[in-house]
Design a protein around this motif. Structure first.
Motif, PDB file in Angstrom:
ATOM      1  N   TRP A 155       0.844  -1.218   0.000  1.00 47.54           N
ATOM      2  CA  TRP A 155       0.000   0.000   0.000  1.00 47.54           C
ATOM      3  C   TRP A 155       0.867   1.250   0.000  1.00 47.54           C
ATOM      4  O   TRP A 155       0.505   2.256   0.588  1.00 47.54           O
ATOM      5  CB  TRP A 155      -0.930  -0.003   1.214  1.00 47.54           C
ATOM      6  CG  TRP A 155      -2.036  -1.006   1.085  1.00 47.54           C
ATOM      7  CD1 TRP A 155      -3.186  -0.848   0.379  1.00 47.54           C
ATOM      8  CD2 TRP A 155      -2.098  -2.312   1.655  1.00 47.54           C
ATOM      9  NE1 TRP A 155      -3.962  -1.979   0.473  1.00 47.54           N
ATOM     10  CE2 TRP A 155      -3.321  -2.901   1.253  1.00 47.54           C
ATOM     11  CE3 TRP A 155      -1.243  -3.078   2.466  1.00 47.54           C
ATOM     12  CZ2 TRP A 155      -3.709  -4.182   1.632  1.00 47.54           C
ATOM     13  CZ3 TRP A 155      -1.630  -4.345   2.850  1.00 47.54           C
ATOM     14  CH2 TRP A 155      -2.842  -4.884   2.416  1.00 47.54           C
ATOM     15  N   SER A 177     -10.299   1.328   2.957  1.00 44.29           N
ATOM     16  CA  SER A 177     -10.461   0.602   4.226  1.00 44.29           C
ATOM     17  C   SER A 177     -10.413   1.474   5.488  1.00 44.29           C
ATOM     18  O   SER A 177     -11.105   1.159   6.461  1.00 44.29           O
ATOM     19  CB  SER A 177      -9.427  -0.520   4.315  1.00 44.29           C
ATOM     20  OG  SER A 177      -9.568  -1.390   3.211  1.00 44.29           O
ATOM     21  N   GLN A 180     -13.606   2.186   7.245  1.00 45.24           N
ATOM     22  CA  GLN A 180     -14.194   1.168   8.137  1.00 45.24           C
ATOM     23  C   GLN A 180     -14.048   1.625   9.585  1.00 45.24           C
ATOM     24  O   GLN A 180     -15.007   1.608  10.359  1.00 45.24           O
ATOM     25  CB  GLN A 180     -13.440  -0.164   8.006  1.00 45.24           C
ATOM     26  CG  GLN A 180     -13.663  -0.916   6.722  1.00 45.24           C
ATOM     27  CD  GLN A 180     -13.089  -2.338   6.814  1.00 45.24           C
ATOM     28  OE1 GLN A 180     -12.897  -2.883   7.893  1.00 45.24           O
ATOM     29  NE2 GLN A 180     -12.831  -2.935   5.662  1.00 45.24           N
ATOM     30  N   PHE A 255      -4.941 -10.778   4.096  1.00 47.38           N
ATOM     31  CA  PHE A 255      -4.944  -9.342   4.371  1.00 47.38           C
ATOM     32  C   PHE A 255      -4.848  -9.185   5.884  1.00 47.38           C
ATOM     33  O   PHE A 255      -5.482  -9.951   6.610  1.00 47.38           O
ATOM     34  CB  PHE A 255      -6.235  -8.669   3.868  1.00 47.38           C
ATOM     35  CG  PHE A 255      -6.410  -8.755   2.390  1.00 47.38           C
ATOM     36  CD1 PHE A 255      -5.732  -7.885   1.541  1.00 47.38           C
ATOM     37  CD2 PHE A 255      -7.238  -9.719   1.827  1.00 47.38           C
ATOM     38  CE1 PHE A 255      -5.876  -7.977   0.166  1.00 47.38           C
ATOM     39  CE2 PHE A 255      -7.381  -9.820   0.452  1.00 47.38           C
ATOM     40  CZ  PHE A 255      -6.699  -8.945  -0.391  1.00 47.38           C
ATOM     41  N   GLY A 289     -10.062  -8.133  -3.097  1.00 45.89           N
ATOM     42  CA  GLY A 289      -9.853  -8.788  -1.805  1.00 45.89           C
ATOM     43  C   GLY A 289     -11.045  -8.646  -0.881  1.00 45.89           C
ATOM     44  O   GLY A 289     -11.817  -7.694  -0.974  1.00 45.89           O
ATOM     45  N   ALA A 312     -15.979  -7.788   4.962  1.00 39.06           N
ATOM     46  CA  ALA A 312     -15.569  -6.564   4.273  1.00 39.06           C
ATOM     47  C   ALA A 312     -14.957  -6.929   2.938  1.00 39.06           C
ATOM     48  O   ALA A 312     -14.449  -8.041   2.764  1.00 39.06           O
ATOM     49  CB  ALA A 312     -14.550  -5.804   5.116  1.00 39.06           C
ATOM     50  N   GLY A 314     -12.861  -4.803  -0.604  1.00 39.03           N
ATOM     51  CA  GLY A 314     -12.434  -3.582  -1.273  1.00 39.03           C
ATOM     52  C   GLY A 314     -12.242  -3.908  -2.745  1.00 39.03           C
ATOM     53  O   GLY A 314     -11.316  -4.636  -3.110  1.00 39.03           O
TER      54      GLY A 314
HETATM   55  N1  DAH Z   1      -7.960  -2.573   1.073  1.00 42.31           N
HETATM   56  C1  DAH Z   1      -7.550  -3.665   0.225  1.00 42.31           C
HETATM   57  C2  DAH Z   1      -6.729  -3.137  -0.939  1.00 42.31           C
HETATM   58  O1  DAH Z   1      -6.861  -2.015  -1.264  1.00 42.31           O
HETATM   59  C3  DAH Z   1      -8.715  -4.408  -0.335  1.00 42.31           C
HETATM   60  C4  DAH Z   1      -9.472  -5.121   0.713  1.00 42.31           C
HETATM   61  C5  DAH Z   1      -9.182  -6.449   0.975  1.00 42.31           C
HETATM   62  C6  DAH Z   1     -10.460  -4.484   1.424  1.00 42.31           C
HETATM   63  C7  DAH Z   1      -9.891  -7.137   1.931  1.00 42.31           C
HETATM   64  C8  DAH Z   1     -11.161  -5.152   2.395  1.00 42.31           C
HETATM   65  C9  DAH Z   1     -10.869  -6.500   2.625  1.00 42.31           C
HETATM   66  O2  DAH Z   1     -12.126  -4.588   3.089  1.00 42.31           O
HETATM   67  O3  DAH Z   1     -11.570  -7.170   3.566  1.00 42.31           O
HETATM   68  O4  DAH Z   1      -5.971  -3.858  -1.480  1.00 42.31           O
END
Ligand code: DAH
Length: 344
Positions: A155, A177, A180, A255, A289, A312, A314
């Motif tokens: 990230w 995220s 959240q 994750f 994910g 959750a 994303g």
């Molecule tokens: N935030 C993650 C990304 O940007 C994607 C993600 C994965 C969001 C799993 C979630 C999750 O809420 O449960 O790569």
């Protein structure tokens, strides 16, 4: 004597002006009656040689006469102008095609976002929002990604220099995220939300990667939420979005903020799973994910450990738009290229 003269001039002038039929006639009458060499002007010039009493009387009379004559000229001019208006030449041709007005339209990402919001609103979800410039804690720590964790590399984003050394660091959020945590700090379960929004990453851009892109996060929390709810909601959403029956598949993944974590796949939107070019003979398409919310994330948001469960995900908005319209390069969305944008 002089008085009578002025009145005579006035009366003949008014009579003649009244009969004038053209601009030219009015002009020559103006010269005749008010011009420098006119009789009237002559009288005016000579007023100064009169006795004070006469000066007053004749001066007044001459001025009102002049005003009356002027008014008559104005009236005549207006009348002639109105009469000479050529209605035939001014005819409006109502059959000439109008000038087309340029009208703007929504960006494809906005179209997709609106559609997603509609579908989820219909399923009782709330649309939540959060800041694009976000603190390090919300972006990472609260999501169980501590500073020394290798997952931070995934990230990598744009950091903002803090004003002072001990101020918390800010970064352009690399995912939706962190919202959240912000939402959970202010709300108690049960709830279901989606968070569509802009994200940023330090990416070397290519056809599949952009430094600026959109995600939509989903978060559903209650006391008895399980993976079954999650698969069902996913199936409903994608079937509505692509307007055909879509099957959903979860593959194990990792994750920090979910436990267990999955990769979310849907059956190919072109062949429906029979395997084709679009899904590279796989039958499935990767979406993004997801997982069951890690209890550490609940704790960071201030919830008691073990009381709630939630799921959750994303997902990328561009990815969905690319599948919907068969777009093969993510960079087109932010390119500002009208040849691309005007197709929507
Ligand atoms: N935030 C993650 C990304 O940007 C994607 C993600 C994965 C969001 C799993 C979630 C999750 O809420 O449960 O790569």
């Amino acid at each position: 004597m002089l008085e009578q003269k002025i009145l005579n001039i006035k009366n003949t002038a008014l009579g003649e002006i009244n009969k004038a039929l053209s601009k030219e006639q009015v002009f020559s009458l103006r010269v005749k009656y008010l011009g420098r060499k006119s009789e009237f002007n002559n009288i005016l010039k000579n007023i100064k040689s009169l006795s004070p009493d006469e000066k007053k009387k004749i001066g007044h009379l001459a001025n009102t006469a002049k005003k009356e004559i002027e008014n008559e000229f104005e009236k005549a001019e207006k009348l002639i102008k109105a009469k000479s208006f050529d209605h035939k030449a001014e005819k409006i041709d109502v059959t000439i095609p109008g000038k087309k007005m340029k009208q703007g339209h929504l960006h494809p990402i906005t179209i997709v976002q609106n559609e997603i919001e509609d579908i989820f609103s219909g399923m009782g979800f709330e649309i939540a929002d959060g800041p694009e410039v976000e603190t390090e804690w919300y972006n990472f720590d609260a999501l169980n990604i501590p500073a020394d964790h290798p997952a931070r590399d995934a990230w990598d984003t744009f950091w903002i220099k803090p004003e002072t050394k001990n101020k918390e660091r800010l970064a352009l959020r690399p995912h939706t995220s962190p919202v959240q945590i912000r939402y959970m700090q202010k709300n108690k379960p049960p709830f279901r939300i989606i968070v569509p929004g802009k994200c940023f990453r330090r990416e070397a851009t290519d056809a599949a990667h952009e430094h600026t892109f959109y995600q939509f996060e989903a978060l559903v929390v209650g006391e008895d939420i399980n993976v079954g709810h999650f698969k069902y909601i996913g199936e409903q959403f994608f079937s509505k979005f692509f307007k055909k029956d879509i099957k959903v598949r979860l593959r194990p993944s990792y994750f920090p903020f979910t436990e267990p974590s999955f990769e979310f796949d849907i059956s190919c939107t072109v062949c429906g799973g029979k395997k084709c070019k679009s899904c590279k003979g796989n039958g499935w398409l990767e979406i993004g994910g997801c997982g069951m919310v890690n209890q550490k994330v609940f704790e960071a948001a201030g919830y008691p450990k073990g009381k709630y469960q939630g799921f959750a995900w994303g997902f990328g908005l561009e990815r969905l738009a690319m599948m919907k319209w068969k777009i093969d390069d993510i960079r087109l969305f932010e390119s500002g290229d009208l040849r691309f944008i005007n197709q929507f």
